[in-house]
Design an enzyme around this catalytic site. Structure first.
Site, PDB file in Angstrom:
ATOM      1  N   ALA A 173       1.991 -32.826 -13.686  1.00  0.00           N
ATOM      2  CA  ALA A 173       1.362 -31.770 -12.973  1.00  0.00           C
ATOM      3  C   ALA A 173       2.367 -30.779 -12.549  1.00  0.00           C
ATOM      4  CB  ALA A 173       0.107 -32.057 -12.338  1.00  0.00           C
TER       5      ALA A 173
ATOM      6  N   HIS B 199       0.894 -27.242  -6.317  1.00  0.00           N
ATOM      7  CA  HIS B 199       1.958 -28.076  -5.664  1.00  0.00           C
ATOM      8  C   HIS B 199       3.273 -27.282  -5.386  1.00  0.00           C
ATOM      9  CE1 HIS B 199      -0.091 -31.799  -7.057  1.00  0.00           C
ATOM     10  NE2 HIS B 199      -0.174 -31.402  -8.220  1.00  0.00           N
TER      11      HIS B 199
ATOM     12  N   ASN C   1       1.110 -39.004  -8.055  1.00  0.00           N
ATOM     13  CA  ASN C   1       1.847 -39.332  -9.020  1.00  0.00           C
ATOM     14  C   ASN C   1       3.179 -38.567  -9.216  1.00  0.00           C
ATOM     15  OD1 ASN C   1       0.811 -41.422 -11.089  1.00  0.00           O
ATOM     16  ND2 ASN C   1      -0.831 -40.377 -10.844  1.00  0.00           N
TER      17      ASN C   1
END
Ligand SMILES: NC(=O)c1ccc[n+]([C@@H]2O[C@H](COP(=O)([O-])OP(=O)(O)OC[C@H]3O[C@@H](n4cnc5c(N)ncnc54)[C@H](O)[C@@H]3O)[C@@H](O)[C@H]2O)c1
Length: 272
Positions: A125, A223, A193
């Site tokens: 991601a 993020h 993750n």
């Protein structure tokens, strides 16, 4: 043509199978495994030459697949990674959080070296791993990840439960966790993750710093990565939309698995 087996037929597994079906990835899917037989059946329906549905990991290991793609869970990754490599197949790992366990990481590395096979870890991601890998050729002093999510997406995280924090009661944006990537994956196994992928690509899961922010106003999973070293510094920010079949998984994570497969089967390679 690359022959693949797939473990995990959820949101990422379906995106991978869809890409194979559309010919976007020049590979064939020979076998699938999911503890949910209905999920495995749905993935098979996407594909013309219906892959076999495995009854267990042994069948995957005995298959003629060149590569096994794990898109299931940390538990599945820990169960299959070493046997897959020892059976002479390459491995793609989506549940990269499994590698935060140092002893397991070393076993996987050793099995890959001994068997001469490869372990592929898609960017998931996030992005910026290409620049981080280049930066790592010289010294890197700092890698920080700030993950901002709606508290709904953090509900049930072991760290929040330990701290007695009720995600549903968070009404204002606040930092709910600060620590290493190794601590983050224990406290937020479904959300971090990416922190472990950053740790493995960079300065390790103990030195990679993570901040988790709960923001009731957030509509996307954000993020932000900051890296500082001999090369200078960079900041990478992604605002992720959810996957069509699983709101907890960012769409980009499935796309990154497809992009990795495309890279493996393409004559032209761009990027570090
Ligand atoms: N690297 C990243 O950035 C990133 C991003 C998102 C998700 N992930 C991870 O990728 C994995 C797959 O994500 P998803 O969104 O497709 O999940 P999902 O829940 O939609 O699908 C997972 C599937 O795997 C199956 N499964 C789970 N454990 C299994 C086992 N031990 N044996 C057989 N089948 C099993 C489930 O029944 C389910 O059908 C998860 O571990 C997730 O945390 C990684």
């Amino acid at each position: 043509m690359l022959k693949m087996a797939l473990i995990g037929c959820g949101s990422i597994g379906r995106i991978i199978a869809g890409a194979v079906c559309q010919g976007e990835v020049r590979a064939s899917l020979v076998m699938v495994l999911d503890r949910d037989k209905e999920a495995a059946g749905k993935v098979c329906e996407l594909l013309e030459g219906r892959p076999a549905i495995a009854g267990g990991v042994e069948e995957i290991l005995a298959s003629d697949a060149d590569m096994v793609v794990e898109a299931a869970s940390v538990e599945a990754a820990k169960e299959v990674a070493v046997p897959v490599l020892e059976s002479g197949k390459d491995l793609m790992l989506l549940s990269v959080g499994a590698l935060a366990d140092g002893a397991f990481y070393r076993r996987v590395l050793e099995a890959a070296r001994d068997s001469g096979r490869k372990v592929y870890i898609p960017s998931g991601a996030i992005g910026g791993l290409d620049a981080l890998k280049s930066a790592m050729v010289a010294q890197v002093e700092e890698v920080t990840l700030t993950t901002t999510k709606n508290p709904r997406g953090l509900a049930g995280a072991p760290y929040l439960e330990e701290q007695g924090i009720d995600a549903g009661a968070i009404t204002e944006k606040r930092v709910v966790f600060e620590g290493s990537a190794a601590e983050a994956i224990k406290g937020f196994p479904a959300n971090t993750n990416v922190a472990v992928a950053l740790g493995v690509a960079g300065i390790g899961v103990e030195r990679t710093r993570v901040r988790v922010v709960a923001d009731p106003g957030a509509t996307r999973n954000v993020h932000e990565i900051h890296v500082r070293g001999d090369f200078g510094q960079f900041t990478f920010r992604v605002e992720n939309l959810p996957s069509p079949h699983n709101p907890k998984t960012s769409y980009l994570a499935g796309l990154s698995a497809v992009a990795t497969l495309k890279r493996l089967t393409s004559p032209f390679q761009v990027g570090t």
